[in-house]
Design a protein around this motif. Structure first.
Motif, PDB file in Angstrom:
ATOM      1  N   MET A 111       0.786  -1.202  -0.078  1.00 13.14           N
ATOM      2  CA  MET A 111       0.037  -0.248  -0.024  1.00 13.14           C
ATOM      3  C   MET A 111       0.927   1.437   0.022  1.00 13.14           C
ATOM      4  SD  MET A 111      -3.215   0.883   2.521  1.00 13.14           S
ATOM      5  CE  MET A 111      -4.206   2.193   2.435  1.00 13.14           C
ATOM      6  N   ARG A 112       0.473   2.262  -0.734  1.00 12.64           N
ATOM      7  CA  ARG A 112       1.362   3.330  -0.943  1.00 12.64           C
ATOM      8  C   ARG A 112       1.189   4.273   0.525  1.00 12.64           C
ATOM      9  NH1 ARG A 112      -0.239   6.137  -6.814  1.00 12.64           N
ATOM     10  NH2 ARG A 112       0.357   4.284  -8.375  1.00 12.64           N
ATOM     11  N   LYS A 113       2.208   5.071   0.447  1.00  7.51           N
ATOM     12  CA  LYS A 113       2.321   5.972   1.778  1.00  7.51           C
ATOM     13  C   LYS A 113       1.284   7.243   1.411  1.00  7.51           C
ATOM     14  CE  LYS A 113       7.249   5.189   2.837  1.00  7.51           C
ATOM     15  NZ  LYS A 113       8.458   5.891   2.933  1.00  7.51           N
ATOM     16  N   TRP A 114       0.888   7.645   2.448  1.00  9.25           N
ATOM     17  CA  TRP A 114      -0.091   8.839   2.080  1.00  9.25           C
ATOM     18  C   TRP A 114       0.470   9.856   1.130  1.00  9.25           C
ATOM     19  CZ3 TRP A 114      -5.152   9.985   2.864  1.00  9.25           C
ATOM     20  CH2 TRP A 114      -5.756  10.889   2.857  1.00  9.25           C
ATOM     21  N   GLU A 115       1.609  10.349   1.330  1.00  3.07           N
ATOM     22  CA  GLU A 115       1.883  11.355   0.372  1.00  3.07           C
ATOM     23  C   GLU A 115       2.237  11.040  -1.086  1.00  3.07           C
ATOM     24  OE1 GLU A 115       3.493  10.192   3.028  1.00  3.07           O
ATOM     25  OE2 GLU A 115       3.101  11.784   4.491  1.00  3.07           O
ATOM     26  N   GLU A 116       2.075   9.540  -1.353  1.00  2.00           N
ATOM     27  CA  GLU A 116       2.448   9.242  -2.643  1.00  2.00           C
ATOM     28  C   GLU A 116       0.914   8.863  -3.195  1.00  2.00           C
ATOM     29  OE1 GLU A 116       4.576   5.488  -1.940  1.00  2.00           O
ATOM     30  OE2 GLU A 116       6.634   6.584  -1.758  1.00  2.00           O
ATOM     31  N   LEU A 117      -0.014   9.203  -2.438  1.00  2.00           N
ATOM     32  CA  LEU A 117      -1.412   9.009  -3.187  1.00  2.00           C
ATOM     33  C   LEU A 117      -1.839   9.926  -4.111  1.00  2.00           C
ATOM     34  CD1 LEU A 117      -3.496   8.381  -0.073  1.00  2.00           C
ATOM     35  CD2 LEU A 117      -2.578   6.774  -1.631  1.00  2.00           C
ATOM     36  N   PRO A 118      -2.432   9.885  -5.241  1.00  2.00           N
ATOM     37  CA  PRO A 118      -2.833  10.904  -6.132  1.00  2.00           C
ATOM     38  C   PRO A 118      -3.625  12.028  -5.341  1.00  2.00           C
ATOM     39  CG  PRO A 118      -3.355   8.841  -6.879  1.00  2.00           C
ATOM     40  CD  PRO A 118      -3.243   8.547  -5.435  1.00  2.00           C
ATOM     41  N   ASP A 119      -3.279  13.354  -5.780  1.00  2.00           N
ATOM     42  CA  ASP A 119      -3.973  14.475  -5.004  1.00  2.00           C
ATOM     43  C   ASP A 119      -5.265  14.315  -4.785  1.00  2.00           C
ATOM     44  OD1 ASP A 119      -1.359  15.592  -5.298  1.00  2.00           O
ATOM     45  OD2 ASP A 119      -1.720  16.815  -6.984  1.00  2.00           O
ATOM     46  N   PHE A 120      -5.992  13.886  -5.850  1.00  2.58           N
ATOM     47  CA  PHE A 120      -7.513  13.773  -5.333  1.00  2.58           C
ATOM     48  C   PHE A 120      -8.028  12.690  -4.567  1.00  2.58           C
ATOM     49  CE2 PHE A 120      -6.806  10.582  -8.725  1.00  2.58           C
ATOM     50  CZ  PHE A 120      -7.504   9.489  -8.463  1.00  2.58           C
ATOM     51  N   MET A 121      -7.104  11.920  -4.012  1.00  4.13           N
ATOM     52  CA  MET A 121      -7.434  11.089  -2.880  1.00  4.13           C
ATOM     53  C   MET A 121      -6.784  11.291  -1.525  1.00  4.13           C
ATOM     54  SD  MET A 121      -6.562   7.320  -4.804  1.00  4.13           S
ATOM     55  CE  MET A 121      -7.274   6.539  -3.349  1.00  4.13           C
ATOM     56  N   ARG A 122      -5.888  12.356  -1.762  1.00  6.21           N
ATOM     57  CA  ARG A 122      -5.468  13.010  -0.290  1.00  6.21           C
ATOM     58  C   ARG A 122      -6.391  14.049   0.270  1.00  6.21           C
ATOM     59  NH1 ARG A 122       0.612  14.672  -1.337  1.00  6.21           N
ATOM     60  NH2 ARG A 122      -0.507  15.158  -3.364  1.00  6.21           N
ATOM     61  N   THR A 123      -7.748  13.591   0.693  1.00  9.25           N
ATOM     62  CA  THR A 123      -8.322  14.136   1.243  1.00  9.25           C
ATOM     63  C   THR A 123      -9.072  14.148   2.760  1.00  9.25           C
ATOM     64  OG1 THR A 123     -10.644  13.014   0.419  1.00  9.25           O
ATOM     65  CG2 THR A 123      -9.385  14.814  -1.081  1.00  9.25           C
ATOM     66  N   GLU A 124      -9.676  14.822   3.543  1.00 13.98           N
ATOM     67  CA  GLU A 124     -10.204  14.438   4.748  1.00 13.98           C
ATOM     68  C   GLU A 124     -10.918  13.376   4.817  1.00 13.98           C
ATOM     69  OE1 GLU A 124     -11.631  17.905   6.542  1.00 13.98           O
ATOM     70  OE2 GLU A 124      -9.879  19.147   6.533  1.00 13.98           O
ATOM     71  N   GLU A 125     -11.742  13.209   3.682  1.00 14.65           N
ATOM     72  CA  GLU A 125     -12.916  12.277   3.387  1.00 14.65           C
ATOM     73  C   GLU A 125     -12.276  10.732   3.303  1.00 14.65           C
ATOM     74  OE1 GLU A 125     -14.670  15.915   1.936  1.00 14.65           O
ATOM     75  OE2 GLU A 125     -12.564  14.884   1.826  1.00 14.65           O
ATOM     76  N   VAL A 126     -10.927  10.629   2.751  1.00 13.34           N
ATOM     77  CA  VAL A 126     -10.405   9.536   2.471  1.00 13.34           C
ATOM     78  C   VAL A 126      -9.590   9.161   3.485  1.00 13.34           C
ATOM     79  CG1 VAL A 126      -8.669   8.263   1.034  1.00 13.34           C
ATOM     80  CG2 VAL A 126     -10.593   9.939  -0.282  1.00 13.34           C
ATOM     81  N   ARG A 127      -9.152   9.938   4.299  1.00 16.69           N
ATOM     82  CA  ARG A 127      -8.021   9.576   5.220  1.00 16.69           C
ATOM     83  C   ARG A 127      -8.295   8.504   6.260  1.00 16.69           C
ATOM     84  NH1 ARG A 127      -2.660  12.034   6.370  1.00 16.69           N
ATOM     85  NH2 ARG A 127      -1.909  10.512   7.863  1.00 16.69           N
ATOM     86  N   PRO A 128      -9.645   8.644   6.852  1.00 19.25           N
ATOM     87  CA  PRO A 128     -10.088   7.495   7.865  1.00 19.25           C
ATOM     88  C   PRO A 128      -9.930   6.036   7.357  1.00 19.25           C
ATOM     89  CG  PRO A 128     -11.757   9.384   7.808  1.00 19.25           C
ATOM     90  CD  PRO A 128     -10.704   9.626   6.704  1.00 19.25           C
ATOM     91  N   TYR A 129     -10.218   5.944   6.258  1.00 14.98           N
ATOM     92  CA  TYR A 129     -10.203   4.665   5.360  1.00 14.98           C
ATOM     93  C   TYR A 129      -8.898   4.374   5.049  1.00 14.98           C
ATOM     94  CZ  TYR A 129     -15.225   5.610   4.589  1.00 14.98           C
ATOM     95  OH  TYR A 129     -16.526   6.050   4.636  1.00 14.98           O
ATOM     96  N   TYR A 130      -7.892   5.149   4.882  1.00 17.23           N
ATOM     97  CA  TYR A 130      -6.442   4.957   4.486  1.00 17.23           C
ATOM     98  C   TYR A 130      -5.857   4.499   6.015  1.00 17.23           C
ATOM     99  CZ  TYR A 130      -1.746   5.714   3.920  1.00 17.23           C
ATOM    100  OH  TYR A 130      -0.004   5.510   3.652  1.00 17.23           O
ATOM    101  N   GLU A 131      -6.277   4.963   7.312  1.00 18.92           N
ATOM    102  CA  GLU A 131      -5.978   4.744   8.423  1.00 18.92           C
ATOM    103  C   GLU A 131      -6.247   3.508   8.777  1.00 18.92           C
ATOM    104  OE1 GLU A 131      -3.466   6.503  10.075  1.00 18.92           O
ATOM    105  OE2 GLU A 131      -3.631   8.274   8.857  1.00 18.92           O
ATOM    106  N   VAL A 132      -7.398   2.778   8.387  1.00 16.49           N
ATOM    107  CA  VAL A 132      -7.599   1.714   8.681  1.00 16.49           C
ATOM    108  C   VAL A 132      -6.972   0.611   7.842  1.00 16.49           C
ATOM    109  CG1 VAL A 132      -9.593  -0.020   8.387  1.00 16.49           C
ATOM    110  CG2 VAL A 132     -10.108   2.151   9.416  1.00 16.49           C
TER     111      VAL A 132
END
Length: 230
Positions: free
Chosen positions: A1-22
């Protein structure tokens, strides 16, 4: 799984972050998920080679056009790929209708109707499993034009590869019939059907586990055999 900083810009949002952390905490489950996709895909390719060859001949005898349907879809991190499916419609179906199929769609061929009934049209997706474009379980890969309509939270489904099946697929196995009476199929799909499916897709990410994926695969088999899930 990619690091948060490596995600596309459109995915690095507050809405996506909780799912990423899980998902970030599910390294072992993600490893086994990919291992099962790869090994399972290779095994299935060997086992299904002859049945798929027979189906290919049936498709060619039934109607003109290619054996495979290769529409562009979207998978993890917004990457585009061309899905492998047996063609179940007339060869120019994309030009004479919508990207989703309704019940009794006049574009469906005779052989195509039988394949769809048992979901045999999806057998070639073993090739997408092996390549890593898809997984056994995950959000069904949407056409590009529908992904462009995603709400910010929906982008969280792109943290994982697209799937052959999912809880949403089980719950919406009769999707074509639901859309049959729609006066504007694309509008109804985007405004009514897609939000319902995304509810299950997002819940699945929050509850993701390797064992959960296995359970979904068994539930899919039962659903294809006729079991209804409320």
């Amino acid at each position: 799984m990619r690091k948060w900083e490596e995600l596309p810009d459109f995915m690095r949002t507050e809405e996506v972050r909780p799912y990423y952390e899980v998902l970030k905490k599910k390294g072992a489950s993600l490893f086994f998920k990919r291992a099962v996709d790869l090994v399972g895909g290779l095994v299935l390719l060997v086992l299904l080679a002859i049945p798929m060859a027979v189906i290919a001949v049936m498709i060619k005898l039934d109607s003109e056009g290619p054996v495979f349907y290769r529409q562009e879809r979207v998978t993890s991190y917004g990457r585009k790929f061309r899905i492998h499916k047996f063609r179940t419609m007339v060869s120019n179906a994309d030009k004479i209708g919508t990207a989703v199929t309704v019940g009794n769609d006049s574009r469906i061929t005779k052989v195509g109707a039988k394949l769809r009934g048992c979901r045999l049209d999806e057998l070639p997706q073993v090739l997408d499993l092996i390549s890593g474009d898809m997984s056994f379980v995950g959000t069904r890969p949407e056409a590009v034009k529908y992904v462009e309509k995603y709400k910010p939270e929906y982008m969280a489904t792109l943290l994982l590869p697209a799937g052959i099946t999912s809880e949403a697929s089980i719950r919406y196995k009769d999707e074509a019939e639901l859309l049959e009476a729609a006066d504007n199929v694309d509008r109804v799909y985007i405004e009514e059907v897609l939000p319902g499916k995304m509810k299950y897709n997002l819940q699945s990410i929050m509850k993701f586990s390797f064992i959960g994926d296995i359970a979904t695969m068994f539930r899919t088999v039962f659903a294809v055999m006729g079991k209804d899930y409320e």
